[in-house]
Motif scaffolding. Structure first.
Motif, PDB file in Angstrom:
ATOM      1  N   GLY A 176      -4.133  -0.838   9.344  1.00 48.20           N
ATOM      2  CA  GLY A 176      -4.706  -1.024   8.023  1.00 48.20           C
ATOM      3  C   GLY A 176      -6.198  -1.245   8.103  1.00 48.20           C
ATOM      4  N   THR A 177      -6.920  -0.796   7.064  1.00 47.76           N
ATOM      5  CA  THR A 177      -8.371  -0.979   6.997  1.00 47.76           C
ATOM      6  C   THR A 177      -8.750  -1.436   5.595  1.00 47.76           C
ATOM      7  N   PRO A 178      -9.802  -2.256   5.464  1.00 46.71           N
ATOM      8  CA  PRO A 178     -10.138  -2.813   4.145  1.00 46.71           C
ATOM      9  C   PRO A 178     -10.504  -1.760   3.115  1.00 46.71           C
ATOM     10  N   GLY A 179     -11.153  -0.671   3.525  1.00 45.42           N
ATOM     11  CA  GLY A 179     -11.667   0.289   2.552  1.00 45.42           C
ATOM     12  C   GLY A 179     -10.668   1.292   2.037  1.00 45.42           C
ATOM     13  N   THR A 180      -9.446   1.273   2.545  1.00 43.16           N
ATOM     14  CA  THR A 180      -8.490   2.312   2.149  1.00 43.16           C
ATOM     15  C   THR A 180      -7.248   1.746   1.463  1.00 43.16           C
ATOM     16  N   ARG A 181      -7.337   0.507   0.984  1.00 38.99           N
ATOM     17  CA  ARG A 181      -6.153  -0.111   0.389  1.00 38.99           C
ATOM     18  C   ARG A 181      -5.741   0.570  -0.917  1.00 38.99           C
TER      19      ARG A 181
END
Length: 689
Positions: free
Chosen positions: A65-70
């Motif tokens: 998971g990555t913060p910018g793709t939620r």
């Protein structure tokens, strides 16, 4: 185009060290017919490194998971799925994946989180999910463990001894007190640990230990405010409520402080306590909640403000005397469980110089706890201030000899034989002076008068100190001892600290034991009869000891394995970890039941690992038996002088595998490097399996 970069500037990961039980648990959870496991813990705990090591060499698909793709559906699975796909189709497409590693699961978009949950419910895929605690997590992920779909491993902080081993593997030879400081500041945050080590090295704060041949590095002085330090303390530095920053800074420069309206803003203090930034004990004394907070606030305060608020080493004299007396009284009461001693640690961290009297008591306290490297480091700190201090020299000798360092122990032999320095006469001697005239194992109080363990104020018995005349920011711990009795005012400190009775004889005993000459060692036992018990000759001590030490001697004389186990347990409860390890080792040889002997061996080894490289006769032949067959084989070859490459070629292994086995063996043996191996593999149990 090819880019070249000096290898010295590349940041390579430290060798994976410790976490052996957790590593084995994760490997078992994703093997065979298991469904997988969820690994959780705060940021920096080492979760990703653990699972990466667990799946090394396996066929594993990875998502993160990555913060910018939620906000993007199935963003984490973009490399495994077509551009447009339904949840049902995604489950079908991934059903052929045997092992899926999901990192930073708390950052997954809702569709990806739902996919992971459905794979856990319906799919044949084994899941290894990593999530950070303390942050919002998608419900589909948290239900993996709350709904009992997968077991959960909540990763605990790396223990102090494994942290020391990690630092030895990744940063080289750091002295024990520097390791302690890093351990306190980082609180299990391994990312912060590495960044602090790199920062103090880059800023030139690491210096060689005393002596031209010293291989240890010491860190004294300020804490570098790195990017990770700022990130971890952001909610502290961003406090803007009325009076909050002023209250935090007063605590940073003078904790612990009483809660008085003329010293602290009580309204601000309540708000800070509610948010977990300040701790207030039962006596109404306030302090910062984390050891990292004080150094960061002091670094951010600015010069003028620091001058106004800062205390000086001279202002801590009375508090340091009280701290010394409290530690000495604990020794006299035969209870060396961990005690808070912030004054000496503050002087040490600031590089202000630790008075030899205090350093000798700290060294003795640490040695009795089995913390031999720490004991040697405290003794060296005292010798930096007074090179001829008898007590510090003796403590250094004893720590070195019981660590198997025969060279250092023999080097001290010519300097430890002088007459002890007599303490100055005083009308009311403090607790430290009351104990100097008797061997440490004698009872300071009759057993009927000694307070029960529950009444001993461990870990938080300090009452509020009186404020200084300059505004209440002087650090002054409690005037009460660990039993609650009020101590007399400290007397003037002599130029050198008095030598404990019997210490010179004990030093000679352990120098001989370190050489392997037990007959000569026993011939020197005069005033410390418990030394004879530890060396396996209880008949020389029976009737001369009291309490748990007498129980150990009598059980050993009878060859009573269960009684030795009980004595070991009592010693461990009182903080005497090395003595407890030796008592369990004695029990191994005394037990007639093989199962009981194995249990005693396991307990002895577990305690010996915490004793910072202890090498005493009672532990001989014990710890190597706990290595795996492959570890014993590699350790034996390493002790014979073979390099990792030569061992790898001989055993048909990779060099990395050899290195990993050696680091695991070091952790089990309490050794810092291969130089300590030869004396161990000479033992019968050290032969290759």
């Amino acid at each position: 185009m090819t880019f070249e970069r000096d290898a010295k500037t590349l940041e390579l990961p430290w060798p994976f060290t410790g976490r052996e039980d957790e590593l084995e648990l994760v490997r078992r959870s994703v093997a065979g017919g298991r469904n997988g496991i969820v690994v959780t813990g705060p940021a920096g705990r080492g979760k990703t490194r653990l699972v990466t090591e667990a799946v090394r060499g396996t066929d594993c698909a990875r998502v993160s998971g990555t913060p910018g793709t939620r906000g993007l559906p199935f963003a984490a699975f973009a490399h495994l799925l077509p551009e447009t796909v339904t949840l049902h189709r995604a489950v079908q497409l991934l059903s052929g994946v045997r092992l899926l590693l999901v990192d930073d699961a708390q950052l997954l978009d809702d569709a990806s989180a739902a996919l992971v949950h459905q794979l856990a419910v319906h799919g044949p895929t084994r899941l290894l999910v990593v999530a950070t605690e303390g942050v919002p997590t998608p419900g589909a992920i948290s239900r993996l463990w709350s709904g009992e779909l997968l077991p959960r491993l909540a990763l605990e902080p790396l223990p102090r001894e494994e942290t020391a081993q990690l630092l030895a593997a990744g940063a080289g030879g750091l002295e024990a007190l520097t390791v302690n400081r890093l351990y306190r500041l980082c609180g299990g945050d391994l990312r912060l640990l590495r960044e602090l080590v790199d920062a103090v090295r880059e800023q030139g704060l690491l210096v060689r230990g005393p002596g031209p041949d010293s291989a240890e590095w010491r860190w004294r002085g300020p804490v570098p405010v790195t990017a990770t330090v700022r990130e971890r303390t952001a909610r502290l530095l961003d406090r803007t409520g009325p009076g909050e920053r002023e209250t935090l800074e007063r605590l940073a420069f003078g904790e612990p402080l009483r809660m008085h309206a003329d010293t602290l803003d009580l309204s601000a203090l309540e708000s800070l306590e509610a948010d977990g930034l300040v701790h207030v004990d039962d006596h109404g004394t306030a302090g910062l909640a984390h050891p990292l907070h004080g150094p960061v606030l002091r670094a951010a305060a600015g010069r003028l403000r620091s001058r106004r608020l800062a205390r000086t080493p001279a202002a801590c004299t009375a508090a340091l005397e009280t701290e010394t007396a409290t530690l000495t009284r604990a020794i006299a009461e035969k209870d060396v469980r961990a005690l808070p001693a912030p004054v000496g640690e503050w002087l040490l961290d600031e590089g202000a110089g630790v008075p030899p009297r205090h350093a000798a008591v700290r060294a003795r306290f640490a040695r009795l706890r089995g913390e031999l490297r720490e004991a040697a480091a405290w003794a060296r700190e005292g010798l930096r201030v007074a090179a001829d201090d008898t007590a510090c020299r003796l403590e250094l000798t004893l720590a070195a000899a019981q660590s198997g360092d025969t060279e250092l122990a023999e080097a001290r032999a010519g300097t430890d034989e002088g007459e002890p320095t007599a303490p100055e006469a005083a009308a009311e001697p403090d607790a430290a002076e009351l104990v100097e005239g008797a061997a440490w194992w004698l009872p300071a109080l009759p057993d009927t008068d000694r307070p029960a363990a529950s009444a001993v104020g461990r870990g938080g018995d300090q009452v509020a100190p009186p404020e200084s005349e300059s505004g209440g920011n002087r650090l002054v711990p409690s005037r009460t001892g660990i039993s609650g009795d009020r101590l007399p005012a400290p007397s003037a400190e002599p130029a050198t600290s008095p030598r404990p009775s019997g210490a010179a004889n004990s030093a000679a005993t352990w120098r001989a034991a370190a050489r392997g000459d037990l007959d000569a060692a026993l011939d020197t036992v005069v005033e410390e009869p418990y030394d004879a018990v530890r060396l396996g000759a209880p008949d020389r001590a029976v009737g001369r000891l009291t309490g748990v030490f007498a129980a150990h001697a009598e059980a050993l004389a009878r060859g009573d394995g269960p009684a030795l186990d009980r004595a070991a347990q009592a010693l461990e409860q009182r903080g005497f970890l090395l003595f407890a390890a030796e008592a369990y080792a004695h029990a191994v040889r005394a037990h007639r039941d093989p199962s009981a002997a194995r249990t005693s061996r396991t307990r002895a080894v577990a305690l010996a690992r915490r004793c910072q490289g202890a090498r005493t006769p009672a532990l001989s032949g014990l710890v190597l038996g706990e290595l795996t067959a492959r570890q014993r084989q590699i350790v034996t070859l390493a002790a014979a002088g073979l390099s990792n490459r030569q061992i790898a070629e001989k055993l048909t292994l990779s060099i990395r595998t050899v290195g990993n086995h050696l680091y695991s063996a070091y952790a089990r043996l309490g050794a810092s490097d291969r130089d300590a191996l030869p004396c161990l593999v000479e033992l019968p149990e050290a032969q290759p399996a």
